[in-house]
Design a protein around this motif. Structure first.
Motif, PDB file in Angstrom:
ATOM      1  N   GLN A  57      28.322  26.740  46.062  1.00 12.21           N
ATOM      2  CA  GLN A  57      28.830  27.029  44.714  1.00 12.21           C
ATOM      3  C   GLN A  57      28.611  28.493  44.356  1.00 12.21           C
ATOM      4  OE1 GLN A  57      26.992  24.762  41.628  1.00 12.21           O
ATOM      5  NE2 GLN A  57      28.640  25.051  40.171  1.00 12.21           N
ATOM      6  N   HIS A  58      29.577  29.087  43.681  1.00  8.35           N
ATOM      7  CA  HIS A  58      29.573  30.475  43.206  1.00  8.35           C
ATOM      8  C   HIS A  58      29.750  31.494  44.339  1.00  8.35           C
ATOM      9  CE1 HIS A  58      28.395  28.817  39.406  1.00  8.35           C
ATOM     10  NE2 HIS A  58      27.191  28.455  39.836  1.00  8.35           N
ATOM     11  N   PHE A  59      30.019  31.028  45.556  1.00  9.83           N
ATOM     12  CA  PHE A  59      30.284  31.949  46.666  1.00  9.83           C
ATOM     13  C   PHE A  59      31.669  31.687  47.238  1.00  9.83           C
ATOM     14  CE2 PHE A  59      25.702  32.211  46.505  1.00  9.83           C
ATOM     15  CZ  PHE A  59      25.425  33.524  46.877  1.00  9.83           C
ATOM     16  N   VAL A  60      32.331  32.753  47.660  1.00  6.73           N
ATOM     17  CA  VAL A  60      33.608  32.632  48.359  1.00  6.73           C
ATOM     18  C   VAL A  60      33.331  32.832  49.845  1.00  6.73           C
ATOM     19  CG1 VAL A  60      35.861  33.714  48.731  1.00  6.73           C
ATOM     20  CG2 VAL A  60      34.991  33.412  46.397  1.00  6.73           C
ATOM     21  N   SER A 116      40.644  36.226  45.828  1.00  7.87           N
ATOM     22  CA  SER A 116      39.708  35.606  44.886  1.00  7.87           C
ATOM     23  C   SER A 116      39.228  36.557  43.787  1.00  7.87           C
ATOM     24  CB  SER A 116      38.488  35.090  45.650  1.00  7.87           C
ATOM     25  OG  SER A 116      37.820  36.173  46.275  1.00  7.87           O
ATOM     26  N   VAL A 117      39.726  37.803  43.771  1.00 10.03           N
ATOM     27  CA  VAL A 117      39.282  38.766  42.756  1.00 10.03           C
ATOM     28  C   VAL A 117      40.481  39.206  41.927  1.00 10.03           C
ATOM     29  CG1 VAL A 117      37.403  39.565  44.203  1.00 10.03           C
ATOM     30  CG2 VAL A 117      39.566  40.778  44.266  1.00 10.03           C
ATOM     31  N   PRO A 118      40.259  39.717  40.705  1.00 17.64           N
ATOM     32  CA  PRO A 118      41.379  40.222  39.899  1.00 17.64           C
ATOM     33  C   PRO A 118      42.167  41.276  40.667  1.00 17.64           C
ATOM     34  CG  PRO A 118      39.359  40.160  38.610  1.00 17.64           C
ATOM     35  CD  PRO A 118      38.968  39.834  40.010  1.00 17.64           C
ATOM     36  N   GLU A 119      43.444  41.355  40.367  1.00 13.87           N
ATOM     37  CA  GLU A 119      44.332  42.244  41.126  1.00 13.87           C
ATOM     38  C   GLU A 119      43.865  43.699  41.108  1.00 13.87           C
ATOM     39  OE1 GLU A 119      49.100  43.264  41.492  1.00 13.87           O
ATOM     40  OE2 GLU A 119      48.417  41.695  40.135  1.00 13.87           O
ATOM     41  N   VAL A 120      43.299  44.127  39.973  1.00 14.79           N
ATOM     42  CA  VAL A 120      42.879  45.519  39.870  1.00 14.79           C
ATOM     43  C   VAL A 120      41.755  45.840  40.856  1.00 14.79           C
ATOM     44  CG1 VAL A 120      41.143  45.141  38.065  1.00 14.79           C
ATOM     45  CG2 VAL A 120      42.311  47.338  38.199  1.00 14.79           C
ATOM     46  N   LEU A 121      40.964  44.809  41.244  1.00 13.74           N
ATOM     47  CA  LEU A 121      39.845  45.033  42.164  1.00 13.74           C
ATOM     48  C   LEU A 121      40.215  44.819  43.625  1.00 13.74           C
ATOM     49  CD1 LEU A 121      36.746  43.398  40.432  1.00 13.74           C
ATOM     50  CD2 LEU A 121      37.345  45.799  40.559  1.00 13.74           C
ATOM     51  N   ARG A 122      41.419  44.354  43.888  1.00 10.57           N
ATOM     52  CA  ARG A 122      41.756  44.015  45.273  1.00 10.57           C
ATOM     53  C   ARG A 122      41.645  45.202  46.231  1.00 10.57           C
ATOM     54  NH1 ARG A 122      46.611  39.569  44.466  1.00 10.57           N
ATOM     55  NH2 ARG A 122      45.267  38.065  43.391  1.00 10.57           N
ATOM     56  N   PRO A 123      41.991  46.419  45.815  1.00 11.33           N
ATOM     57  CA  PRO A 123      41.810  47.540  46.752  1.00 11.33           C
ATOM     58  C   PRO A 123      40.380  47.651  47.270  1.00 11.33           C
ATOM     59  CG  PRO A 123      43.112  48.238  44.873  1.00 11.33           C
ATOM     60  CD  PRO A 123      42.632  46.854  44.563  1.00 11.33           C
ATOM     61  N   LEU A 124      39.417  47.219  46.456  1.00  9.82           N
ATOM     62  CA  LEU A 124      38.013  47.271  46.864  1.00  9.82           C
ATOM     63  C   LEU A 124      37.748  46.349  48.053  1.00  9.82           C
ATOM     64  CD1 LEU A 124      35.184  48.326  46.127  1.00  9.82           C
ATOM     65  CD2 LEU A 124      34.979  46.440  44.523  1.00  9.82           C
ATOM     66  N   THR A 184      30.324  43.970  41.595  1.00 11.02           N
ATOM     67  CA  THR A 184      30.577  44.071  40.154  1.00 11.02           C
ATOM     68  C   THR A 184      30.448  42.693  39.515  1.00 11.02           C
ATOM     69  OG1 THR A 184      32.944  43.543  40.037  1.00 11.02           O
ATOM     70  CG2 THR A 184      32.362  45.757  40.771  1.00 11.02           C
ATOM     71  N   THR A 185      30.463  42.678  38.186  1.00 11.65           N
ATOM     72  CA  THR A 185      30.410  41.412  37.448  1.00 11.65           C
ATOM     73  C   THR A 185      31.769  40.721  37.421  1.00 11.65           C
ATOM     74  OG1 THR A 185      30.903  42.547  35.370  1.00 11.65           O
ATOM     75  CG2 THR A 185      28.579  42.296  35.961  1.00 11.65           C
ATOM     76  N   LEU A 186      32.809  41.379  37.943  1.00 12.36           N
ATOM     77  CA  LEU A 186      34.174  40.867  37.838  1.00 12.36           C
ATOM     78  C   LEU A 186      34.590  40.026  39.037  1.00 12.36           C
ATOM     79  CD1 LEU A 186      35.872  44.155  36.555  1.00 12.36           C
ATOM     80  CD2 LEU A 186      35.059  42.226  35.188  1.00 12.36           C
ATOM     81  N   ALA A 187      33.704  39.889  40.043  1.00 10.44           N
ATOM     82  CA  ALA A 187      34.097  39.186  41.270  1.00 10.44           C
ATOM     83  C   ALA A 187      32.975  38.282  41.732  1.00 10.44           C
ATOM     84  CB  ALA A 187      34.433  40.208  42.360  1.00 10.44           C
ATOM     85  N   PRO A 188      33.309  37.183  42.404  1.00  8.75           N
ATOM     86  CA  PRO A 188      32.263  36.310  42.950  1.00  8.75           C
ATOM     87  C   PRO A 188      31.652  36.905  44.213  1.00  8.75           C
ATOM     88  CG  PRO A 188      34.441  35.433  43.476  1.00  8.75           C
ATOM     89  CD  PRO A 188      34.667  36.641  42.615  1.00  8.75           C
ATOM     90  N   SER A 223      31.409  45.477  32.828  1.00  6.00           N
ATOM     91  CA  SER A 223      32.169  46.299  33.770  1.00  6.00           C
ATOM     92  C   SER A 223      33.358  46.897  33.041  1.00  6.00           C
ATOM     93  CB  SER A 223      32.650  45.468  34.961  1.00  6.00           C
ATOM     94  OG  SER A 223      31.564  45.068  35.763  1.00  6.00           O
ATOM     95  N   MET A 224      33.738  48.107  33.453  1.00  8.43           N
ATOM     96  CA  MET A 224      34.852  48.788  32.806  1.00  8.43           C
ATOM     97  C   MET A 224      35.622  49.594  33.847  1.00  8.43           C
ATOM     98  SD  MET A 224      32.456  51.597  30.862  1.00  8.43           S
ATOM     99  CE  MET A 224      33.710  52.697  30.301  1.00  8.43           C
ATOM    100  N   LEU A 225      36.897  49.790  33.580  1.00  7.72           N
ATOM    101  CA  LEU A 225      37.751  50.569  34.484  1.00  7.72           C
ATOM    102  C   LEU A 225      37.810  52.004  33.980  1.00  7.72           C
ATOM    103  CD1 LEU A 225      39.604  50.113  36.980  1.00  7.72           C
ATOM    104  CD2 LEU A 225      41.514  49.952  35.378  1.00  7.72           C
ATOM    105  N   LEU A 226      37.588  52.956  34.886  1.00  7.97           N
ATOM    106  CA  LEU A 226      37.648  54.383  34.538  1.00  7.97           C
ATOM    107  C   LEU A 226      38.846  55.013  35.238  1.00  7.97           C
ATOM    108  CD1 LEU A 226      33.875  55.292  34.986  1.00  7.97           C
ATOM    109  CD2 LEU A 226      35.063  54.888  32.838  1.00  7.97           C
TER     110      LEU A 226
END
Length: 840
Positions: free
Chosen positions: A306-309, A342-350, A264-268, A460-463
């Motif tokens: 750079q730009h990678f985790v 390194s990702v927003p909390e909402v995406l951590r389950p991913l 997604t666009t929300l994570a590195p 990106s959007m949350l559904l």
């Protein structure tokens, strides 16, 4: 028949029963058989005339010889097929026996652990906090963190070999031992026709998945395919082999640097610094195992990029064992830490989901092997005479182009434009020569010859509370609901007059779409198709004679029963030639389910999780069923649209792209709300549109008309009010559906069983015509019975086969059709009831 065998005449009857043929006659007949296995009577007489050696054999005897020869050929093929099946079942049995032994060991170990743990907790209340009480399984999993116990190593070949040998031992203990506690993958049902035995980890650090299966390829070929990770792992951007060291035992050690795309666009994005060890075991098995190299091992290091985790891979890999009679038994283990911090909390389950890892990586590897194995065994061309490898290459290009657009790496020439104050849409521009050369924009028919840059608008959007496969299916089948074809179908390169001609508001400006299947994988989890958009008008001259526009489209993840799978709809404009090397500028949607984060918290939760994620084909469960599992139906959608354009029009195209993607987002939100299961159920069981007065009236008319024409009650326990009638009809076990009285009847209503049978939703129901679901025999029967339905009022149809909207065959015992009358006794529609239906 009487025929003497005097004078040594060839081809005579033996004792009045059998014709005894000479070797020359058999050779002649065999030659003729290979030319024509089933000759007509005229052809048989012609054979006798042309072949003097057969002249004394009667045509009837030659007919019998050909019948017997065909029978022997059929028996030989069947025997060969059964031998192959037997070999496969023998190998599968061996695999299952080994898995059973492993599970028995795991059970014994857990029983021992349980007793050990109880004994220590009774002795001391503090024992539970003592690290010495850690389980054997868990301590085995954590041992790669306890580095001081290992001797110090260095970057020399001996040091790397030491790391490699340890990696091999740890990998084998996961693949065939009890180093990790594996639980069955939710939703996976092992069987002879399944992909294999798939499991996910329980209680180990990071995320881990394991699969076992059979493939019809030799071990060396399997290893070669699996090591080429970018060819089958769609999230893999690149694997660079930086060094290769041969070992004394005939193996190889490779130092690899691997990059993975961010979904997604929300994570590195992620990258790995790996050691890969390939070697052969004493029993003839081939092993390819990998692990991350870290500073703690004193091995060679790789600076961060750079730009990678930098993510961590624990000992993983492939154990490939040769099968008797050909083919291989393969064990795959993937175990890694994707650094969810390194990702927003909402995406951590991913990034904490072993189920998603199993779907995207472990099962993808097994599916690739099975796909190539089938292509090798059948060796026939598919779809329009193209080679399967060419079609896979097109799918790979579409997927890769979309991943590049979502990630927008600077080393590929992407740079971000300033936003317009609202940061919901991100705009990236790429005008690097490498990008334009790879697209061949200078001479591509699908793009303007003066286009010299590419723009990507993404968001990106949350559904909430909408199953990804259902939403994706709607987007695929109802393009006119969200697409402005004057923009995305022909790309913004079609805009060459000036900014005044930018078509920003002509939503749904095309006559219709035709989906032409091109190819699909074995299990239909991914399909490649051509979309023909009819009647497109891009410019004033097109208004006189609208043209057809073609899109290459890749669709995956439409199976609602697959847990943790990612749903994608990726398309790119193309010309009518569909050349393999045509330039592709992919755009589309990716919907990734976000798990509840509680997966496999205990082995006993597996069944609960499977049932929680079991969303019916229509997704129409009551909202209270979702209330406790709301986390399981959340998903993140990523939208990315690419446009080729002229550089001097950058601001205008960026403005158009923002406006367009925002309109798509609002359309998707509207559709997701309509498809949400909570809109189709309430605590009372029904809500709009089912609870509308129109639906209640229709239910009353259906039951009343059935009583008039059939002389029986449709609902044995019909309630008092029309609302109760609708509720009982909705939950009726047989599939009930209504069709309009038009030249091309379409479905206007279906109960829950009807939606399940058609594999559709109430929203998409009206797009399905009656003739689409019947096969040719069913359509002929329907045409015969239709006048009777209109004159007599009803008809009973014999059992047969029909098709769901997804193309799955459905068998039904019998069907009843009757005319539904309204209050004025006029025909309102026709109702069908399919009794005892099931998917074949």
């Amino acid at each position: 028949m009487s025929m003497s065998c005097k004078d040594g005449k060839p081809g005579c009857l033996d004792n009045g029963k059998y014709v005894r043929y000479t070797p020359e006659q058999v050779e002649a007949l065999e030659r003729l058989y290979h030319e024509c296995p089933k000759p007509s009577s005229i052809r048989r007489q012609q054979l006798i005339r042309e072949c003097p050696i057969l002249s004394n054999i009667e045509p009837k005897q030659i007919k019998v010889w050909f019948q017997n020869r065909r029978c022997r050929e059929k028996q030989r093929k069947e025997a060969s097929r059964l031998q192959a099946v037997n070999r496969k079942l023998t190998a599968m049995n061996k695999l299952l026996m080994e898995e059973n032994d492993r599970l028995q060991k795991q059970v014994s170990q857990l029983v021992f652990e349980n007793g050990y743990f109880r004994q220590h907790t009774q002795n001391s209340t503090l024992a539970s906090k003592d690290p010495s009480c850690e389980s054997v399984v868990t301590s085995g999993q954590h041992q790669h963190h306890v580095t001081p116990q290992h001797p110090p190593r260095d970057a020399s070949p001996a040091g790397l070999l030491s790391i490699a040998e340890e990696t091999l031992a740890e990998f084998l203990s996961k693949a065939t031992g009890t180093a990790v506690e594996w639980v069955q993958m939710p939703g996976m049902k092992p069987g002879p026709d399944s992909i294999g035995i798939v499991a996910i980890s329980h209680g180990c650090p990071g995320v881990a998945a394991r699969a076992c299966g059979l493939v019809g390829l030799e071990p060396t070929r399997v290893a070669e395919l699996l090591k080429d990770r970018p060819s089958w792992f769609r999230d893999c951007r690149a694997v660079d082999v930086l060094n290769v060291l041969p070992t004394a035992n005939g193996g190889t050690i490779e130092l690899l640097y691997m990059q993975l795309y961010a979904p997604t666009t929300l994570a590195p994005a992620r990258d790995f610094w790996l050691l890969r060890y390939t070697s052969a075991l004493e029993d003839g098995s081939l092993v390819v195992c990998e692990r991350s190299l870290k500073n703690t091992q004193n091995g060679p290091t790789m600076p961060t990029v750079q730009h990678f985790v930098r993510a961590d891979m624990f000992p993983s890999g492939y154990l490939i064992r040769p099968c008797e009679g050909g083919g291989s038994i393969i064990h795959i283990v993937d175990h890694m830490d994707l650094e969810p911090w390194s990702v927003p909390e909402v995406l951590r389950p991913l990034y904490e989901s072993s189920t998603i890892l199993a779907q995207k990586t472990t099962m993808a590897a097994l599916r690739q092997l099975r796909q190539i194995s089938q292509e090798v065994s059948q060796s026939n061309s598919t779809g329009w005479g193209r080679r399967p490898a060419a079609l896979r290459a097109i799918s790979q290009r579409l997927s890769r182009g979309f991943n590049e657009a979502v990630n927008g790496f600077t080393d590929e020439g992407w740079s971000m434009m300033g936003n317009d104050g609202m940061d919901d849409i991100t705009i990236f521009v790429n005008s690097s020569p490498d990008k334009l050369m790879s697209l061949n924009l200078s001479y591509a028919n699908g793009f303007s010859s003066v286009s010299n840059a590419v723009l990507c608008a993404k968001a990106s959007m949350l559904l909430q509370n909408v199953p990804p496969p259902i939403l994706l299916r709607f987007l695929r089948e109802h393009r006119s609901e969200w697409a402005d074809t004057s923009i995305d179908a022909y790309s913004a390169a079609a805009i060459k007059v000036g900014p005044c001609s930018l078509p920003g508001s002509q939503v749904g400006g095309f006559g219709g779409q035709v989906i032409l299947p091109l190819a699909h994988t074995i299990e239909h989890e991914e399909c490649l198709e051509i979309i023909k958009l009819e009647g497109i008008a891009h410019c004033p001259e097109d208004a006189i004679m609208p043209r057809d526009v073609f899109l290459l489209q890749l669709c995956s993840g439409m199976d609602e029963n697959a847990v943790g799978t990612c749903a994608e709809l990726i398309f790119a404009p193309t010309d009518a030639s569909f050349a393999d090397d045509a330039p592709l500028l992919p755009s589309g949607f990716r919907i990734i389910p976000l798990d509840s984060g509680k997966e496999a918290s205990s082995p006993n939760r597996t069944l609960d999780l499977a049932s929680a994620l079991e969303i019916g084909p229509a997704g129409n469960k009551a909202s209270n069923e979702y209330s406790s599992n709301s986390g399981c139906v959340r998903s993140v959608m990523t939208i990315a649209f690419q446009f080729a354009f002229e550089s001097h029009m950058q601001e205008h195209v960026a403005s158009m792209a923002r406006q367009y993607v925002r309109s798509i987002i609002s359309s998707v939100q509207r559709v997701a709300l309509a498809l949400s299961p909570s809109n189709l159920g309430s605590h009372a069981g029904l809500r709009t549109p089912l609870g509308t007065p129109e639906a209640q009236t229709l239910a009353h008319w259906i039951c009343q008309s059935y009583r008039v024409y059939m002389g029986d009650e449709l609902l044995k326990s019909s309630g008092e009010g029309s609302e109760s009638i609708l509720k009982i009809l909705w939950h009726h076990s047989d599939a009930i559906m209504c069709c309009s009285l038009k030249a091309l009847p379409v479905f206007t209503f279906a109960n829950q069983a009807g939606l399940d049978m058609l594999e559709t939703t109430l929203v998409a129901l009206q797009e399905i015509t009656l003739e689409k679901i019947f096969d040719e025999h069913g359509r002929k029967t329907l045409c015969t019975e239709f006048p009777q339905i209109m004159q007599q009022g009803f008809a009973c149809l014999q059992g047969g086969i029909c098709m769901s909207s997804m193309g799955r065959p459905i068998s039904y015992e019998r069907a009843v059709a009757w005319k539904v009358l309204n209050e004025e006794e006029n025909a309102h529609c026709i109702c069908f009831m399919f009794i005892n239906w099931s998917f074949v």
